[in-house]
Design an enzyme around this catalytic site. Structure first.
Site, PDB file in Angstrom:
ATOM      1  N   ILE A   1       0.798  -1.231   0.000  1.00 32.27           N
ATOM      2  CA  ILE A   1       0.000   0.000   0.000  1.00 32.27           C
ATOM      3  C   ILE A   1       0.830   1.280   0.000  1.00 32.27           C
ATOM      4  CG2 ILE A   1      -1.979  -1.074   1.111  1.00 32.27           C
ATOM      5  CD1 ILE A   1      -1.088   0.282   3.736  1.00 32.27           C
ATOM      6  N   TYR A   2       2.162   1.176   0.187  1.00 33.22           N
ATOM      7  CA  TYR A   2       2.971   2.400   0.231  1.00 33.22           C
ATOM      8  C   TYR A   2       3.040   3.019  -1.161  1.00 33.22           C
ATOM      9  CZ  TYR A   2       4.810   0.668   4.740  1.00 33.22           C
ATOM     10  OH  TYR A   2       4.945   0.207   6.028  1.00 33.22           O
ATOM     11  N   THR A   3       2.688   4.286  -1.346  1.00 35.45           N
ATOM     12  CA  THR A   3       2.079   5.145  -0.338  1.00 35.45           C
ATOM     13  C   THR A   3       0.796   5.719  -0.931  1.00 35.45           C
ATOM     14  OG1 THR A   3       3.660   6.790  -1.154  1.00 35.45           O
ATOM     15  CG2 THR A   3       4.056   5.898   1.006  1.00 35.45           C
TER      16      THR A   3
ATOM     17  N   GLY B   1       1.831   0.653  -4.195  1.00 38.23           N
ATOM     18  CA  GLY B   1       2.815  -0.110  -4.958  1.00 38.23           C
ATOM     19  C   GLY B   1       4.002   0.686  -5.442  1.00 38.23           C
TER      20      GLY B   1
END
Length: 339
Positions: free
Chosen positions: A53-55, A64
C-alpha cells in the site's frame, strides 16, 4: 565488523538496522530513494522493508510505488540476491484506498483470493521471483486465520515466498496463529513487526506479552517507528515550538509529556558520554532488548541515514541501558496519563 542477526528461527540474517521505504514516492522521490538505498547497501545493509500500500495516501499514488522503486533499484544495481526483501499484504489498494471501492470487488484483506493476487502483484513490482519475508500487515477479522496461513503456505510451496511474518498483531492473535500453524501443519510466522520504541503507546503491551511470546517461541522482532515518530531524535525540546516538518504536527505533539522530555534529556546525557546522538542511543538501547533483531528506520536524506547507521558504533554499558529503562518505564507513563 557488523554482526548480522538471525531473524527468529528462520534462515534469514539481517543487518541490525532495517531500512523502511514508506517515504519512497512520498517525501523522497525516486532519485533520493536510490541515493538512500545506495548509502544503506554501501554500509553493509541488506534488509529493506516495504508494503504493497505504500504510499496510496499520496495524491495520484494507487499504492505499490515504493515496491516499484525498489524493483528498479535492484535491477539497476544487480543486487537482488544480496538483499532481504520484506513486504506486506492486507491494506486496500487503489487510489483513495477504501473510499469509493465496491464491496463486491474487494482489493484488500487476508483471504486466500487476495493474498495470492497481491503476492503476484508485489513480485511484479519488485521485479523478483521471490519475497524473502511476506507479512500480514494487520489482522483481518473477516477471514479465518487458518485460511490466511494456508494461503501463505501455498506461496511458500510455490517458491514465491521464503518466510512469513505478521505486523501489528496482539499477543493472543499471534498465539492463535502459532497454534493453528502447529495444529494444521502450516507455515508459521517467524517474525512480528510491532510499533515499539521508548515512547510508543503500545510499549507496555509489547513488553508484558508479545515480547515474551517471541522469546518463548523464537520469533524475531523488527519494530517500526523505533524513534517515536522522530521525538527521540532530540529535535523537539521542552517548552519550545514544533519545527516545520511533514510529520511534526501529526505525530509529535501527541507524545509530549514530562516523561517524554525526561527521556529525551536522558538520551542526550548518555549520548554525551559516548560522543553520539540521541537517536543513536535510542536505537542502541532497543538493540539490547530481548528478541530484537533489527529496528526499521526511515530517512529522507543521506545525512539522516548516515547518522542513524552510526548507531552500530555505539556500545552502551549495562548502566546506560538501566538508566534509560528507568526514566522511560511504562508504569510511569500510565501514571502520567492518569494524572
Amino acid at each position: 565488523m557488523t554482526t548480522y542477526r538471525k531473524l527468529g528461527r528462520s534462515g534469514l540474517h539481517l543487518f541490525p538496522i532495517g531500512l523502511g521505504t514508506m517515504q519512497f514516492g512520498w517525501t523522497a522521490d525516486e532519485a533520493r530513494a536510490f541515493e538512500l538505498m545506495d548509502t544503506y547497501a554501501a554500509a553493509g545493509g541488506n534488509f529493506l522493508d516495504t508494503a504493497d500500500i505504500y504510499t496510496m495516501w499520496t495524491p495520484g499514488n494507487p499504492g505499490g510505488v515504493s515496491e516499484e522503486i525498489m524493483g528498479r533499484w535492484m535491477k539497476a544495481r544487480g543486487n537482488r540476491d544480496d538483499m532481504v526483501i520484506a513486504t506486506k499484504v492486507r491494506g486496500a489498494m487503489g487510489e483513495g484506498g477504501a473510499q469509493g471501492r465496491s464491496t463486491i470487488h474487494q482489493r484488500e484483506g487476508l483471504s486466500r483470493r487476495w493474498i495470492l493476487r497481491a503476492c503476484e502483484d508485489s513480485l511484479r513490482r519488485l521485479q523478483t521471483d521471490h519475497i524473502d519475508l511476506y507479512q500480514a500487515h494487520w489482522i483481518d477479522n473477516q477471514t479465518p486465520i487458518e485460511e490466511t496461513l494456508a494461503a501463505f503456505t501455498e506461496l511458500v510451496q510455490r517458491g514465491y515466498v521464503r518466510y512469513i511474518g505478521c505486523s501489528n498483531y496482539s499477543a493472543w492473535r499471534l498465539m492463535q496463529a502459532l497454534w493453528e500453524s502447529d495444529r494444521r501443519g502450516l507455515e508459521s510466522f517467524v517474525s512480528i513487526q510491532p510499533e515499539y520504541s521508548l515512547l510508543s503507546p503500545t510499549r507496555a503491551n509489547f513488553e508484558r506479552e508479545l515480547q515474551k511470546v517471541c522469546v518463548e517461541y523464537g520469533l524475531g522482532v523488527i519494530p517500526w517507528s523505533p524513534l517515536g515518530g522522530g521525538v527521540l531524535t532530540g529535535k523537539y525540546r521542552r517548552g519550545q515550538p514544533l519545527p516545520e516538518s511533514v510529520r511534526a504536527d501529526e505525530n509529535a505533539a501527541r507524545r509530549f509529556s514530562d516523561r517524554t522530555f525526561d527521556v529525551v534529556e536522558t538520551l542526550e546525557t548518555v549520548a554525551g558520554r559516548h560522543g553520539a546522538r540521541p537517536a543513536q542511543v535510542a536505537l542502541a538501547w532497543m538493540l539490547e532488548q530481548p528478541a530484537l533483531t533489527a529496528p526499521i528506520i526511515g530517512a529522507n536524506t543521506v545525512e539522516q541515514l548516515q547518522e542513524l547507521l552510526g548507531t552500530l558504533d555505539v556500545t552502551l554499558s549495562p548502566e546506560d541501558v538501566g538508566e534509560i529503562s528507568r526514566v522511560s518505564d511504562w508504569e510511569r507513563a500510565r501514571t502520567d496519563l492518569e494524572t
